[in-house]
Design an enzyme around this catalytic site. Sequence first.
Site, PDB file in Angstrom:
ATOM      1  N   CYS A   7      71.086  -2.539  80.526  1.00  0.00           N
ATOM      2  CA  CYS A   7      70.729  -2.288  81.923  1.00  0.00           C
ATOM      3  C   CYS A   7      70.350  -3.514  82.754  1.00  0.00           C
ATOM      4  O   CYS A   7      71.024  -3.857  83.723  1.00  0.00           O
ATOM      5  CB  CYS A   7      69.578  -1.286  81.925  1.00  0.00           C
ATOM      6  SG  CYS A   7      68.804  -1.061  83.501  1.00  0.00           S
ATOM      7  N   HIS A  50      64.270  -2.119  87.767  1.00  0.00           N
ATOM      8  CA  HIS A  50      64.363  -2.739  86.431  1.00  0.00           C
ATOM      9  C   HIS A  50      64.682  -4.231  86.467  1.00  0.00           C
ATOM     10  O   HIS A  50      65.358  -4.761  85.584  1.00  0.00           O
ATOM     11  CB  HIS A  50      65.384  -1.998  85.558  1.00  0.00           C
ATOM     12  CG  HIS A  50      64.920  -1.873  84.134  1.00  0.00           C
ATOM     13  ND1 HIS A  50      65.625  -1.196  83.172  1.00  0.00           N
ATOM     14  CD2 HIS A  50      63.816  -2.356  83.503  1.00  0.00           C
ATOM     15  CE1 HIS A  50      64.981  -1.234  82.029  1.00  0.00           C
ATOM     16  NE2 HIS A  50      63.878  -1.945  82.203  1.00  0.00           N
TER      17      HIS A  50
END
Length: 377
Positions: free
Chosen positions: A70, A126
Amino acid sequence: MKFCCHTGVILCVLISKCFGEQPPHIIFIVADDLGWNDVSWHNPTMVTPNLGGLAKNGVILNSAYVQYVCTPTRSCLMTGRYPFHTGMQNGIIRPLKPDFLPTDFKTLPEELKNLGYSTHIVGKWHLGYCNWKYTPTYRGFDSFYGFYGGSEGYYEHMRAKRYDFRFNKEVFHPPKTKYSAELFANRAIDIINSEDPKSKPLYLYIAFQSVHDPLQVPKQYENIYQNISSSTRKTYCGMVSALDDAVGNITDALRDRGYMNNTLIVFTTDNGGCLRKAASNYPLRGGKSTLWEGGTKGVAFAYSKNLLKKRGYENTEMIHAVDWFPTILSLAGGTPDPSLDGVNQWPTISAGFRSARNEFVYNIDEVTDRSAIRRPL
């Protein structure tokens, strides 16, 4: 890996003449851990009519590469640079760890904001939060609605015994009965409805947490897949269909508000599907966390009603996640920094021309010895 493509300049000029002075609206949608075999255009047993309709009426990008997990992919999208150039190559940012995307690198929303765009992020960040300066509204976004980390519950928004959901800088508590895909779609629709498509271009980055674990979805979506015997696979597939519904609601709002005549919609996953969590990357080898095709060859497409010169086909030209930064910036009327790892792929995406690259870096990580490059024979 870079070369000047005069065709791209011509296409940009044509777009400018066709749509006037205002550059196109950009809706950039990122799915989380979506498997190659988990969309209807690769697997007809999957129920994704909204995504499938956009893909088949746009251009399906069947050689669009991403990073193996990710955070590295998101850093590529934000900076146009490979993760080993930004320090993001070692995997995800863990809860409570002081990791972040360095501020030395200008982000895509910062560049677009300087070009007059309204910039908004919905969903997963993130890319760091140990200091305010690493959070979305300090990195070029006008607003942020979502969460800083990853792997949290779709209803409770808890991860590592802490609550993670914000509206701009403030902790925000949406109704616990609302599934996150619905929350994010509703927020995106609110932004679309509050903006004037004729007065200012919009950059809307929608990073769904779907279909990352934990595997959670409203029961009606599981019920779509009664033929699947595995309970985890049934839930996972239901999550994909819930994501599809959310995207359908967003595109309906774009049509209702008159955006579609001058809008580019990009859809990509951040990495391949997680095989341990019921995803399928068939027939590709491997999955999330690997540098095999199943971990790095991402599901992707681009759709536009008027901006694409060639539509309704599968494009197999090589594209990498770092390419979206200079491609979008060029389309918006900006000039990408020549030091970027990414290259402008608009001629490839919009008209099917040969890719502006023939190699890329999967990753270079000397700590875990997880490194690979792709080069022509």
